[in-house]
Design a protein around this motif. Structure first.
Motif, mmCIF file in Angstrom:
data_model
loop_
_atom_site.group_PDB
_atom_site.id
_atom_site.type_symbol
_atom_site.label_atom_id
_atom_site.label_comp_id
_atom_site.label_asym_id
_atom_site.label_seq_id
_atom_site.Cartn_x
_atom_site.Cartn_y
_atom_site.Cartn_z
ATOM 1 N N SER A 113 0.854 -1.175 0.000
ATOM 2 C CA SER A 113 0.000 0.000 0.000
ATOM 3 C C SER A 113 0.900 1.238 0.000
ATOM 4 C CB SER A 113 -0.906 -0.002 1.225
ATOM 5 O OG SER A 113 -1.596 1.208 1.307
ATOM 6 N N TYR A 114 0.927 1.922 -1.125
ATOM 7 C CA TYR A 114 1.790 3.093 -1.263
ATOM 8 C C TYR A 114 1.383 4.188 -0.281
ATOM 9 C CZ TYR A 114 4.128 1.400 -5.468
ATOM 10 O OH TYR A 114 4.911 0.695 -6.347
ATOM 11 N N ASN A 115 0.090 4.331 -0.050
ATOM 12 C CA ASN A 115 -0.371 5.388 0.848
ATOM 13 C C ASN A 115 0.065 5.141 2.288
ATOM 14 O OD1 ASN A 115 -1.618 6.959 -1.127
ATOM 15 N ND2 ASN A 115 -3.464 5.699 -1.064
ATOM 16 N N LYS A 116 0.079 3.885 2.732
ATOM 17 C CA LYS A 116 0.532 3.582 4.096
ATOM 18 C C LYS A 116 2.040 3.798 4.233
ATOM 19 C CE LYS A 116 -3.118 0.411 5.407
ATOM 20 N NZ LYS A 116 -3.457 -0.942 5.877
ATOM 21 N N ILE A 117 2.801 3.399 3.214
ATOM 22 C CA ILE A 117 4.246 3.631 3.240
ATOM 23 C C ILE A 117 4.527 5.126 3.259
ATOM 24 C CG2 ILE A 117 6.385 3.367 1.912
ATOM 25 C CD1 ILE A 117 5.286 0.684 0.933
ATOM 26 N N LEU A 118 3.795 5.882 2.433
ATOM 27 C CA LEU A 118 3.976 7.328 2.387
ATOM 28 C C LEU A 118 3.654 7.965 3.731
ATOM 29 C CD1 LEU A 118 4.483 9.958 0.803
ATOM 30 C CD2 LEU A 118 2.053 9.936 0.247
ATOM 31 N N LYS A 119 2.591 7.519 4.367
ATOM 32 C CA LYS A 119 2.204 8.069 5.668
ATOM 33 C C LYS A 119 3.306 7.849 6.696
ATOM 34 C CE LYS A 119 -1.442 7.766 9.122
ATOM 35 N NZ LYS A 119 -2.680 7.092 9.519
ATOM 36 N N ASP A 120 3.882 6.652 6.711
ATOM 37 C CA ASP A 120 4.967 6.358 7.659
ATOM 38 C C ASP A 120 6.229 7.166 7.339
ATOM 39 O OD1 ASP A 120 3.389 4.612 9.060
ATOM 40 O OD2 ASP A 120 4.132 2.823 8.035
ATOM 41 N N LEU A 121 6.540 7.316 6.044
ATOM 42 C CA LEU A 121 7.716 8.097 5.653
ATOM 43 C C LEU A 121 7.560 9.558 6.059
ATOM 44 C CD1 LEU A 121 8.417 6.678 2.078
ATOM 45 C CD2 LEU A 121 9.889 6.443 4.066
ATOM 46 N N LYS A 122 6.377 10.119 5.832
ATOM 47 C CA LYS A 122 6.137 11.517 6.178
ATOM 48 C C LYS A 122 6.244 11.737 7.679
ATOM 49 C CE LYS A 122 2.429 13.280 4.323
ATOM 50 N NZ LYS A 122 1.106 13.453 3.667
ATOM 51 N N LYS A 123 5.723 10.788 8.444
ATOM 52 C CA LYS A 123 5.753 10.914 9.896
ATOM 53 C C LYS A 123 7.177 10.743 10.433
ATOM 54 C CE LYS A 123 2.913 9.549 13.749
ATOM 55 N NZ LYS A 123 1.771 8.752 14.157
ATOM 56 N N GLU A 124 7.930 9.824 9.852
ATOM 57 C CA GLU A 124 9.281 9.523 10.325
ATOM 58 C C GLU A 124 10.257 10.669 10.035
ATOM 59 O OE1 GLU A 124 12.277 7.141 12.034
ATOM 60 O OE2 GLU A 124 10.141 6.679 11.896
ATOM 61 N N PHE A 125 10.157 11.264 8.832
ATOM 62 C CA PHE A 125 11.154 12.241 8.405
ATOM 63 C C PHE A 125 10.655 13.676 8.461
ATOM 64 C CE2 PHE A 125 12.148 8.403 5.684
ATOM 65 C CZ PHE A 125 13.016 7.879 6.622
ATOM 66 N N CYS A 126 9.455 13.908 8.974
ATOM 67 C CA CYS A 126 8.893 15.262 9.124
ATOM 68 C C CYS A 126 8.956 16.039 7.806
ATOM 69 C CB CYS A 126 9.605 16.029 10.233
ATOM 70 S SG CYS A 126 9.477 15.251 11.827
ATOM 71 N N CYS A 127 8.412 15.446 6.751
ATOM 72 C CA CYS A 127 8.375 16.111 5.458
ATOM 73 C C CYS A 127 7.029 15.824 4.809
ATOM 74 C CB CYS A 127 9.509 15.629 4.552
ATOM 75 S SG CYS A 127 9.387 13.903 4.096
ATOM 76 N N ASN A 128 6.728 16.539 3.748
ATOM 77 C CA ASN A 128 5.490 16.312 3.034
ATOM 78 C C ASN A 128 5.769 15.425 1.833
ATOM 79 O OD1 ASN A 128 2.817 16.481 2.490
ATOM 80 N ND2 ASN A 128 2.788 18.665 2.031
ATOM 81 N N GLY A 129 4.722 14.811 1.286
ATOM 82 C CA GLY A 129 4.903 13.946 0.134
ATOM 83 C C GLY A 129 3.579 13.574 -0.489
ATOM 84 N N THR A 130 3.670 12.871 -1.609
ATOM 85 C CA THR A 130 2.486 12.442 -2.333
ATOM 86 C C THR A 130 2.805 11.198 -3.153
ATOM 87 O OG1 THR A 130 0.739 13.154 -3.814
ATOM 88 C CG2 THR A 130 2.949 13.900 -4.333
ATOM 89 N N VAL A 131 1.745 10.525 -3.606
ATOM 90 C CA VAL A 131 1.886 9.397 -4.524
ATOM 91 C C VAL A 131 1.374 9.860 -5.877
ATOM 92 C CG1 VAL A 131 1.169 7.043 -5.060
ATOM 93 C CG2 VAL A 131 1.578 7.701 -2.697
ATOM 94 N N VAL A 132 2.222 9.743 -6.905
ATOM 95 C CA VAL A 132 1.893 10.211 -8.241
ATOM 96 C C VAL A 132 1.755 8.997 -9.158
ATOM 97 C CG1 VAL A 132 2.709 11.587 -10.186
ATOM 98 C CG2 VAL A 132 3.139 12.344 -7.856
ATOM 99 N N GLN A 133 0.727 9.003 -10.006
ATOM 100 C CA GLN A 133 0.536 7.935 -10.991
ATOM 101 C C GLN A 133 1.178 8.359 -12.302
ATOM 102 O OE1 GLN A 133 -0.809 4.897 -10.496
ATOM 103 N NE2 GLN A 133 -0.297 4.381 -12.587
ATOM 104 N N ASP A 134 2.220 7.644 -12.717
ATOM 105 C CA ASP A 134 2.920 7.940 -13.956
ATOM 106 C C ASP A 134 2.548 6.876 -14.982
ATOM 107 O OD1 ASP A 134 5.669 7.592 -15.699
ATOM 108 O OD2 ASP A 134 5.342 9.664 -15.043
ATOM 109 N N PRO A 135 2.265 7.266 -16.245
ATOM 110 C CA PRO A 135 1.857 6.261 -17.236
ATOM 111 C C PRO A 135 2.939 5.230 -17.548
ATOM 112 C CG PRO A 135 2.010 8.452 -18.233
ATOM 113 C CD PRO A 135 2.229 8.621 -16.771
ATOM 114 N N GLU A 136 4.218 5.611 -17.517
ATOM 115 C CA GLU A 136 5.301 4.674 -17.828
ATOM 116 C C GLU A 136 5.808 3.946 -16.593
ATOM 117 O OE1 GLU A 136 8.454 6.655 -19.791
ATOM 118 O OE2 GLU A 136 7.214 7.346 -21.455
ATOM 119 N N LEU A 137 5.954 4.664 -15.481
ATOM 120 C CA LEU A 137 6.615 4.112 -14.294
ATOM 121 C C LEU A 137 5.653 3.538 -13.271
ATOM 122 C CD1 LEU A 137 9.158 7.025 -13.818
ATOM 123 C CD2 LEU A 137 9.502 4.892 -15.047
ATOM 124 N N GLY A 138 4.375 3.756 -13.429
ATOM 125 C CA GLY A 138 3.413 3.292 -12.432
ATOM 126 C C GLY A 138 3.323 4.287 -11.289
#
Length: 113
Positions: free
Chosen positions: A55-80
């Protein structure tokens, strides 16, 4: 003339690693962690190649909380799906993914300067 030829430096391609056959999304099961320069001192860290069962959103949530930064999940047509984080978080993300057991250390490629 052979003395001059020997003194010429060899050409170096800084993008040879990125253009290699194994740099595509999901090829050889590598996770690619890259940095992109924005404007001034601002930078962006991208993580691509994670397995689809995570789950990309759960990993992102943990990363944001751990490193005190903002982030997002982007859908790319080639890279997923690609995780983007503010700042230079390459080493932090690498250590986090290994510690969490998501990826083995030998399957992580860190790109950038």
């Amino acid at each position: 003339m052979s003395a001059l030829d020997a003194q010429l430096p060899t050409t170096f391609d800084p993008f040879a690693e990125a253009n290699a056959d194994d740099s595509g999304a999901g090829s050889k099961e590598y996770v690619h962690i890259r940095i992109q320069q924005r404007n001034g001192r601002k930078s962006l860290t991208t993580v691509q190649g994670l397995k689809k069962e995570f789950s990309y959103n759960k990993i992102l949530k943990d990363l944001k909380k751990e490193f005190c930064c903002n982030g997002t999940v982007v859908q790319d047509p080639e890279l997923g799906q690609v995780i983007q984080l503010q700042g230079d978080q390459r080493k932090n993300v690498s250590a986090f993914l290994v510690q969490a057991g998501i990826v083995k250390k030998e399957h992580i490629k860190i790109h950038g300067f």
